[in-house]
Scaffold this motif. Structure first.
Motif, PDB file in Angstrom:
ATOM      1  N   ALA A 146       0.820  -1.212   0.000  1.00 54.87           N
ATOM      2  CA  ALA A 146       0.000   0.000   0.000  1.00 54.87           C
ATOM      3  C   ALA A 146       0.852   1.259   0.000  1.00 54.87           C
ATOM      4  O   ALA A 146       0.466   2.290  -0.560  1.00 54.87           O
ATOM      5  CB  ALA A 146      -0.934  -0.006   1.202  1.00 54.87           C
ATOM      6  N   ASP A 147       2.027   1.218   0.628  1.00 55.71           N
ATOM      7  CA  ASP A 147       2.905   2.384   0.650  1.00 55.71           C
ATOM      8  C   ASP A 147       3.332   2.774  -0.757  1.00 55.71           C
ATOM      9  O   ASP A 147       3.423   3.952  -1.099  1.00 55.71           O
ATOM     10  CB  ASP A 147       4.130   2.122   1.534  1.00 55.71           C
ATOM     11  N   SER A 176      -2.574   2.312   4.591  1.00 59.90           N
ATOM     12  CA  SER A 176      -3.797   1.882   3.920  1.00 59.90           C
ATOM     13  C   SER A 176      -4.699   3.052   3.537  1.00 59.90           C
ATOM     14  O   SER A 176      -5.117   3.179   2.377  1.00 59.90           O
ATOM     15  CB  SER A 176      -4.560   0.899   4.804  1.00 59.90           C
ATOM     16  N   TYR A 177      -5.003   3.918   4.501  1.00 55.59           N
ATOM     17  CA  TYR A 177      -5.925   5.010   4.220  1.00 55.59           C
ATOM     18  C   TYR A 177      -5.342   5.953   3.178  1.00 55.59           C
ATOM     19  O   TYR A 177      -6.028   6.344   2.217  1.00 55.59           O
ATOM     20  CB  TYR A 177      -6.247   5.789   5.495  1.00 55.59           C
ATOM     21  N   ARG A 178      -4.084   6.323   3.342  1.00 52.82           N
ATOM     22  CA  ARG A 178      -3.452   7.252   2.397  1.00 52.82           C
ATOM     23  C   ARG A 178      -3.415   6.661   0.989  1.00 52.82           C
ATOM     24  O   ARG A 178      -3.602   7.367  -0.012  1.00 52.82           O
ATOM     25  CB  ARG A 178      -2.037   7.585   2.866  1.00 52.82           C
ATOM     26  N   ALA A 179      -3.212   5.341   0.898  1.00 51.92           N
ATOM     27  CA  ALA A 179      -3.165   4.698  -0.411  1.00 51.92           C
ATOM     28  C   ALA A 179      -4.529   4.694  -1.082  1.00 51.92           C
ATOM     29  O   ALA A 179      -4.666   5.045  -2.257  1.00 51.92           O
ATOM     30  CB  ALA A 179      -2.648   3.268  -0.261  1.00 51.92           C
ATOM     31  N   GLU A 195     -11.673  -7.975  -4.418  1.00 53.80           N
ATOM     32  CA  GLU A 195     -10.725  -9.002  -3.980  1.00 53.80           C
ATOM     33  C   GLU A 195     -11.067 -10.374  -4.541  1.00 53.80           C
ATOM     34  O   GLU A 195     -10.182 -11.135  -4.937  1.00 53.80           O
ATOM     35  CB  GLU A 195     -10.684  -9.061  -2.448  1.00 53.80           C
ATOM     36  N   ARG A 196     -12.344 -10.720  -4.520  1.00 56.00           N
ATOM     37  CA  ARG A 196     -12.748 -12.062  -4.937  1.00 56.00           C
ATOM     38  C   ARG A 196     -12.462 -12.306  -6.417  1.00 56.00           C
ATOM     39  O   ARG A 196     -12.459 -13.454  -6.872  1.00 56.00           O
ATOM     40  CB  ARG A 196     -14.231 -12.279  -4.658  1.00 56.00           C
ATOM     41  N   ALA A 197     -12.251 -11.236  -7.176  1.00 59.17           N
ATOM     42  CA  ALA A 197     -11.973 -11.368  -8.606  1.00 59.17           C
ATOM     43  C   ALA A 197     -10.495 -11.191  -8.919  1.00 59.17           C
ATOM     44  O   ALA A 197     -10.115 -11.037 -10.079  1.00 59.17           O
ATOM     45  CB  ALA A 197     -12.792 -10.350  -9.396  1.00 59.17           C
ATOM     46  N   ARG A 213      -6.628  -7.291   1.208  1.00 58.63           N
ATOM     47  CA  ARG A 213      -6.508  -7.159   2.667  1.00 58.63           C
ATOM     48  C   ARG A 213      -6.227  -8.539   3.247  1.00 58.63           C
ATOM     49  O   ARG A 213      -7.146  -9.336   3.457  1.00 58.63           O
ATOM     50  CB  ARG A 213      -7.780  -6.570   3.267  1.00 58.63           C
ATOM     51  N   LEU A 214      -4.980  -8.797   3.476  1.00 57.88           N
ATOM     52  CA  LEU A 214      -4.560 -10.082   3.988  1.00 57.88           C
ATOM     53  C   LEU A 214      -3.908  -9.905   5.350  1.00 57.88           C
ATOM     54  O   LEU A 214      -3.796  -8.792   5.854  1.00 57.88           O
ATOM     55  CB  LEU A 214      -3.579 -10.736   3.005  1.00 57.88           C
TER      56      LEU A 214
END
Length: 239
Positions: A146-147, A176-179, A195-197, A213-214
């Motif tokens: 994410a960074d 995360s939020y900034r990304a 994510e599921r795709a 999101r892992l």
């Protein structure tokens, strides 16, 4: 998105670098002969670039997650000769960092630590990806944290990069939020896959990206270097 992933047989191509690695024989600036990625059917390959200063369990965890969630055949660790956005101070030599990456990936047949960028003489991700797209017969996905999604507009010709390869972004605190509120995420919100795709990502119409999101791994190369430095001075305890 309703794209369907067709089953593909897994083709084993893992061999030691220099003796059958898919990128062995790439034409560097020194004029070495080119050996294209020639595999059939098309492989699905994740590309994890970085300094690997040093490589650690977090790099491995991201790679294993990518193999699973994106249904990749391989993940190549592209060890950068020198990241243009990082200082040279505190940067270990290339040979040491490559050895670190090979050590972390050695026992997994689908992880390959590569010196491709060193042999090509490429300094920017977009140039490496351009070479791979021109000569490769594989579907690639670029893997970043994410960074790096937040930092992507600082990358050389980043819009061109997004036109060359889909990107899988891995959740990483505290970015995360900034990304997800950043320039790239907002501009290409309509090209984000759920994510599921994620398994549909290799080979889709570009630009395309997914945010995964892992499980988070707090380890970092910076923390490892700091711990090692402290340990050498006698102030740290080995865990």
């Amino acid at each position: 998105m309703t794209a369907q992933l067709q089953p593909r047989p897994v083709v084993r191509i893992n061999r030691p670098l220099g003796a059958g690695d898919p990128t062995h024989g790439a034409r560097a600036k020194t004029g070495r002969a080119v050996e294209p990625v020639q595999r059939s059917p098309r492989l699905r390959i994740g590309l994890l670039g970085g300094s690997f200063n040093p490589a650690h369990a977090g790099h491995r965890a991201i790679s294993l997650a990518a193999l699973k969630h994106l249904r990749l055949n391989r993940v190549w660790w592209l060890v950068s000769p020198q990241n243009p956005l990082k200082a040279t101070a505190g940067m270990a030599g290339f040979a040491e960092r490559l050895a670190s990456a090979r050590q972390q990936s050695a026992d997994h047949p689908r992880l390959i630590a590569s010196d491709l960028e060193q042999r090509l003489g490429t300094r920017y991700t977009v140039d490496t990806m351009t070479w791979l797209r021109r000569r490769g017969r594989a579907d690639f996905v670029w893997l970043i944290g994410a960074d790096n999604l937040a930092q992507l507009p600082q990358w050389h010709r980043w819009l061109r990069l997004l036109a060359l390869v889909p990107i899988a972004v891995f959740d990483r605190e505290p970015y995360s939020y900034r990304a997800l509120a950043g320039r790239v995420a907002r501009r290409f919100a309509g090209r984000r896959y759920p994510e599921r795709a994620g398994a549909c990502l290799p080979g889709v119409k570009l630009p395309a990206w997914v945010y995964l999101r892992l499980r988070r791994y707090p380890v970092s190369s910076t923390a490892i270097r700091q711990e090692r430095a402290t340990g050498r001075s006698g102030g740290a305890k080995e865990g």
